[in-house]
Design a protein around this motif. Structure first.
Motif, PDB file in Angstrom:
ATOM      1  N   ALA A 174     102.705  59.967 -33.294  1.00 32.17           N
ATOM      2  CA  ALA A 174     101.318  59.506 -33.203  1.00 32.17           C
ATOM      3  C   ALA A 174     101.088  58.264 -34.055  1.00 32.17           C
ATOM      4  N   GLY A 175     101.672  58.228 -35.228  1.00 26.14           N
ATOM      5  CA  GLY A 175     101.510  57.080 -36.105  1.00 26.14           C
ATOM      6  C   GLY A 175     100.149  57.050 -36.796  1.00 26.14           C
ATOM      7  N   ILE A 176      99.920  56.009 -37.601  1.00 21.75           N
ATOM      8  CA  ILE A 176      98.668  55.824 -38.330  1.00 21.75           C
ATOM      9  C   ILE A 176      98.022  54.541 -37.819  1.00 21.75           C
ATOM     10  N   TYR A 177      96.793  54.646 -37.347  1.00 22.02           N
ATOM     11  CA  TYR A 177      96.085  53.490 -36.793  1.00 22.02           C
ATOM     12  C   TYR A 177      95.260  52.834 -37.901  1.00 22.02           C
ATOM     13  N   SER A 178      95.324  51.527 -37.959  1.00 17.79           N
ATOM     14  CA  SER A 178      94.610  50.788 -39.002  1.00 17.79           C
ATOM     15  C   SER A 178      93.986  49.533 -38.396  1.00 17.79           C
TER      16      SER A 178
ATOM     17  N   LEU B 221      89.566  50.492 -41.736  1.00 21.66           N
ATOM     18  CA  LEU B 221      89.530  51.886 -41.302  1.00 21.66           C
ATOM     19  C   LEU B 221      90.934  52.348 -40.959  1.00 21.66           C
ATOM     20  N   THR B 222      91.229  53.632 -41.194  1.00 20.73           N
ATOM     21  CA  THR B 222      92.505  54.226 -40.813  1.00 20.73           C
ATOM     22  C   THR B 222      92.242  55.575 -40.161  1.00 20.73           C
ATOM     23  N   SER B 223      93.145  55.971 -39.251  1.00 18.13           N
ATOM     24  CA  SER B 223      92.998  57.247 -38.563  1.00 18.13           C
ATOM     25  C   SER B 223      94.337  57.633 -37.950  1.00 18.13           C
ATOM     26  N   ASP B 224      94.459  58.909 -37.540  1.00 22.48           N
ATOM     27  CA  ASP B 224      95.679  59.362 -36.883  1.00 22.48           C
ATOM     28  C   ASP B 224      95.588  59.192 -35.365  1.00 22.48           C
ATOM     29  N   ARG B 225      94.524  58.523 -34.910  1.00 25.21           N
ATOM     30  CA  ARG B 225      94.342  58.252 -33.476  1.00 25.21           C
ATOM     31  C   ARG B 225      93.604  56.924 -33.328  1.00 25.21           C
ATOM     32  N   PRO B 226      93.545  56.348 -32.125  1.00 21.98           N
ATOM     33  CA  PRO B 226      92.837  55.074 -31.950  1.00 21.98           C
ATOM     34  C   PRO B 226      91.423  55.144 -32.495  1.00 21.98           C
ATOM     35  N   ILE B 227      91.003  54.079 -33.182  1.00 19.39           N
ATOM     36  CA  ILE B 227      89.728  54.069 -33.904  1.00 19.39           C
ATOM     37  C   ILE B 227      88.616  53.530 -33.003  1.00 19.39           C
TER      38      ILE B 227
ATOM     39  N   ARG C 256      88.881  45.281 -30.877  1.00 22.84           N
ATOM     40  CA  ARG C 256      89.752  44.401 -31.639  1.00 22.84           C
ATOM     41  C   ARG C 256      91.145  45.026 -31.762  1.00 22.84           C
ATOM     42  N   GLU C 257      92.069  44.254 -32.265  1.00 20.06           N
ATOM     43  CA  GLU C 257      93.451  44.697 -32.395  1.00 20.06           C
ATOM     44  C   GLU C 257      93.586  45.776 -33.468  1.00 20.06           C
TER      45      GLU C 257
ATOM     46  N   GLY D  91     104.430  53.159 -43.984  1.00 17.23           N
ATOM     47  CA  GLY D  91     103.589  51.973 -44.070  1.00 17.23           C
ATOM     48  C   GLY D  91     104.081  50.794 -43.268  1.00 17.23           C
ATOM     49  N   SER D  92     105.278  50.898 -42.729  1.00 15.46           N
ATOM     50  CA  SER D  92     105.793  49.809 -41.907  1.00 15.46           C
ATOM     51  C   SER D  92     105.084  49.796 -40.552  1.00 15.46           C
ATOM     52  N   GLN D  93     104.985  48.617 -39.966  1.00 17.28           N
ATOM     53  CA  GLN D  93     104.270  48.497 -38.694  1.00 17.28           C
ATOM     54  C   GLN D  93     105.182  48.846 -37.533  1.00 17.28           C
ATOM     55  N   ARG D  94     104.691  49.755 -36.696  1.00 17.35           N
ATOM     56  CA  ARG D  94     105.453  50.175 -35.536  1.00 17.35           C
ATOM     57  C   ARG D  94     105.126  49.315 -34.320  1.00 17.35           C
ATOM     58  N   LYS D  95     103.832  49.095 -34.098  1.00 15.72           N
ATOM     59  CA  LYS D  95     103.410  48.288 -32.953  1.00 15.72           C
ATOM     60  C   LYS D  95     101.965  47.843 -33.158  1.00 15.72           C
ATOM     61  N   THR D  96     101.449  47.076 -32.216  1.00 14.37           N
ATOM     62  CA  THR D  96     100.064  46.616 -32.254  1.00 14.37           C
ATOM     63  C   THR D  96      99.361  47.083 -30.988  1.00 14.37           C
ATOM     64  N   LEU D  97      98.195  47.683 -31.184  1.00 14.57           N
ATOM     65  CA  LEU D  97      97.399  48.151 -30.055  1.00 14.57           C
ATOM     66  C   LEU D  97      96.382  47.075 -29.700  1.00 14.57           C
ATOM     67  N   PRO D  98      96.442  46.503 -28.504  1.00 16.67           N
ATOM     68  CA  PRO D  98      95.521  45.403 -28.148  1.00 16.67           C
ATOM     69  C   PRO D  98      94.099  45.907 -27.934  1.00 16.67           C
ATOM     70  N   PRO D  99      93.108  45.021 -27.963  1.00 14.43           N
ATOM     71  CA  PRO D  99      91.709  45.426 -27.721  1.00 14.43           C
ATOM     72  C   PRO D  99      91.562  46.025 -26.327  1.00 14.43           C
ATOM     73  N   ARG D 100      90.663  46.981 -26.198  1.00 18.97           N
ATOM     74  CA  ARG D 100      90.421  47.611 -24.903  1.00 18.97           C
ATOM     75  C   ARG D 100      89.257  46.961 -24.156  1.00 18.97           C
TER      76      ARG D 100
END
Length: 227
Positions: free
Chosen positions: A34-38, A47-53, A59-60, A68-77
């Motif tokens: 699941a990762g950590i969303y920031s 903001l941080t969460s265990d799911r999309p914020i 926004r990205e 703490g390392s970056q796994r990927k980037t979630l683009p704006p919806r």
């Protein structure tokens, strides 16, 4: 016979152990996947969460690993129009919160300054007394100027049909200008009295609600007070 039963139980436990381990491992991998969303929202708050914020759907969002390392980037919806609408909603929300906070502060200060109606009435009279004294002084000065003008007016009778001497004309014009100035001051002070009374009337109406138990920053029915 007892030995055979014990062997059967042990065999069953050994057979089930890999399944339990696999289930536990799968659960751990799912949580890790699941990762950590920031993200940083429109107000600048991280903001941080265990799911999309939800606050950052426009926004990205960065998806981080547990270290703490970056796994990927979630683009704006959202598209540009939707993003603009979301930002406007956030702006209006922030404005409403700031307005409410300011209304609460004003109401609390108002109650501290005027704990009861008697104190408020004294403050009103003190403010009005200064204005009334100013009007009285201007009215007195105006009467003096009117008296000063009488001999000048009488002197003009000697020059009927002729041009007035420059000195007499200058005195008349100066007197007229000074009278008009005093009349303007009286009109301004009178208007100020009306404004001050209206201000104190509005304050008293608000204070009566607060003294009766209304929540600071809201009207008597619980709605926020417009400012």
């Amino acid at each position: 016979m007892p030995q055979i039963g014990a062997r059967l139980v042990a065999a069953c436990m050994l057979a089930l152990a890999p399944c339990a381990f696999a289930a536990s491992s799968s659960s751990g991998n799912t949580a890790n996947a699941a990762g950590i969303y920031s993200c940083v929202d429109s107000t600048g708050k991280r903001l941080t969460s265990d799911r999309p914020i939800p606050e950052c759907l426009d926004r990205e969002q960065r998806v981080l690993n547990k270290d703490g390392s970056q796994r990927k980037t979630l683009p704006p919806r959202m598209n540009a129009e939707e993003r603009a609408a979301a930002e406007e909603r956030q702006r209006q929300k922030a404005l409403a919160e700031a307005t409410l906070k300011d209304a609460v502060r004003r109401d609390r200060n108002l109650m501290l300054r005027y704990p009861n109606e008697s104190v408020h009435s004294k403050a009103r009279e003190s403010a009005l007394d200064d204005l009334r004294r100013g009007i009285a002084a201007s009215e007195l000065h105006l009467k003096e100027l009117q008296e000063d003008r009488k001999p000048l007016t009488a002197e003009t009778e000697f020059y009927k049909g002729r041009r007035l001497p420059y000195k007499l004309k200058s005195k008349l014009e100066a007197n007229d200008a000074q009278q008009q100035a005093q009349k303007d001051i009286i009109a301004q002070q009178t208007a100020e009295i009306a404004r001050v009374n209206a201000l104190y009337d509005a304050e008293l109406t608000r204070l009566k609600r607060l003294w009766a138990g209304a929540t600071p920053g809201t009207s008597g029915d619980g709605a926020s007070v417009p400012r």
